[in-house]
Design a protein around this motif. Sequence first.
Motif, PDB file in Angstrom:
ATOM      1  N   ALA A  18     -13.160  -3.094   5.542  1.00 32.12           N
ATOM      2  CA  ALA A  18     -12.198  -2.418   4.675  1.00 32.12           C
ATOM      3  C   ALA A  18     -11.459  -1.286   5.381  1.00 32.12           C
ATOM      4  CB  ALA A  18     -12.909  -1.853   3.441  1.00 32.12           C
ATOM      5  N   GLY A  19     -11.939  -0.863   6.548  1.00 27.31           N
ATOM      6  CA  GLY A  19     -11.328   0.272   7.209  1.00 27.31           C
ATOM      7  C   GLY A  19     -11.137   0.035   8.690  1.00 27.31           C
ATOM      8  N   GLU A  37      -5.085 -14.402  18.900  1.00 29.80           N
ATOM      9  CA  GLU A  37      -5.457 -14.702  17.518  1.00 29.80           C
ATOM     10  C   GLU A  37      -6.396 -13.598  17.059  1.00 29.80           C
ATOM     11  OE1 GLU A  37      -7.481 -18.093  14.663  1.00 29.80           O
ATOM     12  OE2 GLU A  37      -7.626 -18.324  16.833  1.00 29.80           O
ATOM     13  N   VAL A  38      -6.101 -13.024  15.894  1.00 26.08           N
ATOM     14  CA  VAL A  38      -6.854 -11.873  15.406  1.00 26.08           C
ATOM     15  C   VAL A  38      -7.614 -12.243  14.135  1.00 26.08           C
ATOM     16  CG1 VAL A  38      -6.711  -9.476  14.639  1.00 26.08           C
ATOM     17  CG2 VAL A  38      -5.077 -10.338  16.343  1.00 26.08           C
ATOM     18  N   LEU A  39      -8.908 -11.981  14.136  1.00 27.34           N
ATOM     19  CA  LEU A  39      -9.759 -12.203  12.973  1.00 27.34           C
ATOM     20  C   LEU A  39     -10.490 -10.904  12.659  1.00 27.34           C
ATOM     21  CD1 LEU A  39     -11.521 -15.495  14.191  1.00 27.34           C
ATOM     22  CD2 LEU A  39      -9.497 -15.339  12.732  1.00 27.34           C
ATOM     23  N   SER A  40     -10.828 -10.705  11.396  1.00 31.27           N
ATOM     24  CA  SER A  40     -11.689  -9.576  11.035  1.00 31.27           C
ATOM     25  C   SER A  40     -12.588 -10.008   9.886  1.00 31.27           C
ATOM     26  CB  SER A  40     -10.869  -8.334  10.665  1.00 31.27           C
ATOM     27  OG  SER A  40     -10.240  -8.488   9.416  1.00 31.27           O
ATOM     28  N   PRO A  45     -18.638  -7.361   2.775  1.00 35.09           N
ATOM     29  CA  PRO A  45     -17.246  -7.000   2.508  1.00 35.09           C
ATOM     30  C   PRO A  45     -17.041  -6.252   1.189  1.00 35.09           C
ATOM     31  CG  PRO A  45     -17.522  -9.398   2.592  1.00 35.09           C
ATOM     32  CD  PRO A  45     -18.849  -8.788   2.885  1.00 35.09           C
ATOM     33  N   ALA A  46     -16.149  -5.275   1.248  1.00 36.85           N
ATOM     34  CA  ALA A  46     -15.774  -4.498   0.061  1.00 36.85           C
ATOM     35  C   ALA A  46     -14.827  -5.321  -0.817  1.00 36.85           C
ATOM     36  CB  ALA A  46     -15.095  -3.206   0.497  1.00 36.85           C
ATOM     37  N   ASP A  47     -14.473  -4.755  -1.960  1.00 37.15           N
ATOM     38  CA  ASP A  47     -13.546  -5.427  -2.877  1.00 37.15           C
ATOM     39  C   ASP A  47     -12.106  -5.341  -2.401  1.00 37.15           C
ATOM     40  OD1 ASP A  47     -15.657  -6.033  -4.564  1.00 37.15           O
ATOM     41  OD2 ASP A  47     -15.385  -4.223  -5.764  1.00 37.15           O
ATOM     42  N   GLN A  48     -11.791  -4.270  -1.651  1.00 38.07           N
ATOM     43  CA  GLN A  48     -10.410  -4.085  -1.195  1.00 38.07           C
ATOM     44  C   GLN A  48     -10.406  -3.255   0.083  1.00 38.07           C
ATOM     45  OE1 GLN A  48      -8.569  -1.831  -4.382  1.00 38.07           O
ATOM     46  NE2 GLN A  48      -9.185   0.103  -3.481  1.00 38.07           N
ATOM     47  N   VAL A  49      -9.270  -3.287   0.769  1.00 40.52           N
ATOM     48  CA  VAL A  49      -9.115  -2.471   1.966  1.00 40.52           C
ATOM     49  C   VAL A  49      -9.020  -1.007   1.538  1.00 40.52           C
ATOM     50  CG1 VAL A  49      -7.610  -1.988   3.938  1.00 40.52           C
ATOM     51  CG2 VAL A  49      -8.029  -4.349   3.244  1.00 40.52           C
ATOM     52  N   ASN A  50      -9.626  -0.129   2.310  1.00 41.58           N
ATOM     53  CA  ASN A  50      -9.641   1.308   2.053  1.00 41.58           C
ATOM     54  C   ASN A  50      -8.196   1.826   1.923  1.00 41.58           C
ATOM     55  OD1 ASN A  50      -9.641   4.136   2.489  1.00 41.58           O
ATOM     56  ND2 ASN A  50     -11.475   4.038   3.754  1.00 41.58           N
ATOM     57  N   PRO A  51      -7.839   2.416   0.784  1.00 39.55           N
ATOM     58  CA  PRO A  51      -6.470   2.912   0.595  1.00 39.55           C
ATOM     59  C   PRO A  51      -6.045   3.950   1.637  1.00 39.55           C
ATOM     60  CG  PRO A  51      -7.660   2.899  -1.493  1.00 39.55           C
ATOM     61  CD  PRO A  51      -8.660   2.584  -0.415  1.00 39.55           C
ATOM     62  N   GLU A  60       2.142   4.549  10.841  1.00 42.52           N
ATOM     63  CA  GLU A  60       2.409   3.991  12.164  1.00 42.52           C
ATOM     64  C   GLU A  60       3.388   2.816  12.090  1.00 42.52           C
ATOM     65  OE1 GLU A  60       0.029   4.686  15.383  1.00 42.52           O
ATOM     66  OE2 GLU A  60       0.700   6.450  14.287  1.00 42.52           O
ATOM     67  N   GLY A  61       3.858   2.502  10.874  1.00 41.24           N
ATOM     68  CA  GLY A  61       4.764   1.373  10.707  1.00 41.24           C
ATOM     69  C   GLY A  61       4.063   0.029  10.665  1.00 41.24           C
ATOM     70  N   ILE A  62       2.764   0.038  10.372  1.00 45.42           N
ATOM     71  CA  ILE A  62       1.976  -1.201  10.319  1.00 45.42           C
ATOM     72  C   ILE A  62       1.477  -1.389   8.897  1.00 45.42           C
ATOM     73  CG2 ILE A  62      -0.053  -2.416  11.208  1.00 45.42           C
ATOM     74  CD1 ILE A  62       0.292  -0.718  13.790  1.00 45.42           C
ATOM     75  N   ASP A  63       1.850  -2.508   8.299  1.00 43.48           N
ATOM     76  CA  ASP A  63       1.518  -2.797   6.900  1.00 43.48           C
ATOM     77  C   ASP A  63       0.276  -3.683   6.838  1.00 43.48           C
ATOM     78  OD1 ASP A  63       1.420  -3.407   4.219  1.00 43.48           O
ATOM     79  OD2 ASP A  63       3.360  -4.423   4.164  1.00 43.48           O
ATOM     80  N   ILE A  64      -0.816  -3.138   6.316  1.00 43.84           N
ATOM     81  CA  ILE A  64      -2.042  -3.943   6.146  1.00 43.84           C
ATOM     82  C   ILE A  64      -2.360  -4.140   4.667  1.00 43.84           C
ATOM     83  CG2 ILE A  64      -3.001  -3.358   8.428  1.00 43.84           C
ATOM     84  CD1 ILE A  64      -4.956  -1.425   6.984  1.00 43.84           C
ATOM     85  N   THR A  65      -1.351  -3.959   3.815  1.00 43.99           N
ATOM     86  CA  THR A  65      -1.593  -4.086   2.368  1.00 43.99           C
ATOM     87  C   THR A  65      -2.001  -5.497   1.958  1.00 43.99           C
ATOM     88  OG1 THR A  65       0.772  -4.448   1.959  1.00 43.99           O
ATOM     89  CG2 THR A  65      -0.047  -2.196   1.693  1.00 43.99           C
ATOM     90  N   ALA A  66      -1.570  -6.508   2.690  1.00 37.22           N
ATOM     91  CA  ALA A  66      -1.901  -7.887   2.324  1.00 37.22           C
ATOM     92  C   ALA A  66      -3.295  -8.294   2.819  1.00 37.22           C
ATOM     93  CB  ALA A  66      -0.855  -8.848   2.877  1.00 37.22           C
ATOM     94  N   SER A  67      -3.931  -7.453   3.610  1.00 36.41           N
ATOM     95  CA  SER A  67      -5.251  -7.782   4.143  1.00 36.41           C
ATOM     96  C   SER A  67      -6.304  -7.705   3.049  1.00 36.41           C
ATOM     97  CB  SER A  67      -5.627  -6.793   5.255  1.00 36.41           C
ATOM     98  OG  SER A  67      -4.671  -6.835   6.281  1.00 36.41           O
ATOM     99  N   THR A  68      -7.279  -8.589   3.147  1.00 36.73           N
ATOM    100  CA  THR A  68      -8.400  -8.558   2.208  1.00 36.73           C
ATOM    101  C   THR A  68      -9.708  -8.656   2.990  1.00 36.73           C
ATOM    102  OG1 THR A  68      -8.267 -10.955   1.925  1.00 36.73           O
ATOM    103  CG2 THR A  68      -7.147  -9.618   0.280  1.00 36.73           C
TER     104      THR A  68
END
Length: 135
Positions: A18-19, A37-40, A45-51, A60-68
């Motif tokens: 999540a973080g 190729e990137v995997l995580s 696993p948590a319910d959502q990525v840490n806000p 930093e201009g990097i959007d990780i909102t779609a990550s689960t």
Amino acid sequence: MTETTHRPTVLFVCVHNAGRSQMAAGYLEHFAGDQVEVLSAGSQPADQVNPAAVAVMAEEGIDITASTPKLLTDSAVERADVVITMGCGDECPFFPGKRYEDWVLEDPAGRDAAAVRPIRDEIRARVQALIDSLS
């Protein structure tokens, strides 16, 4: 006959996925593009990525909102060339022939953006060094 280049697969693993592992994956995708190729995944696993992680990556201009957060599987580890663990201890399966690294980083869980920024910056530096080691 032409030589094909192997595209390495890197798996980032932390407990909650999540973080730390999400930030590392975001940086590697951003800096390496389709060269890696990137995997995580996470052992629990948590319910959502840490806000806070989402917020500091957006700075930093990097959007990780779609990550689960995803559950760590043996098949993900088998698929990876490099496995980077971040505080999951012995919960990550070991397969011979893989490159393993353990990145000792503070856990951003429950912290605000100000506390997560130094963790993010350390992850960025480590990801950049990782990219150099892959080429």
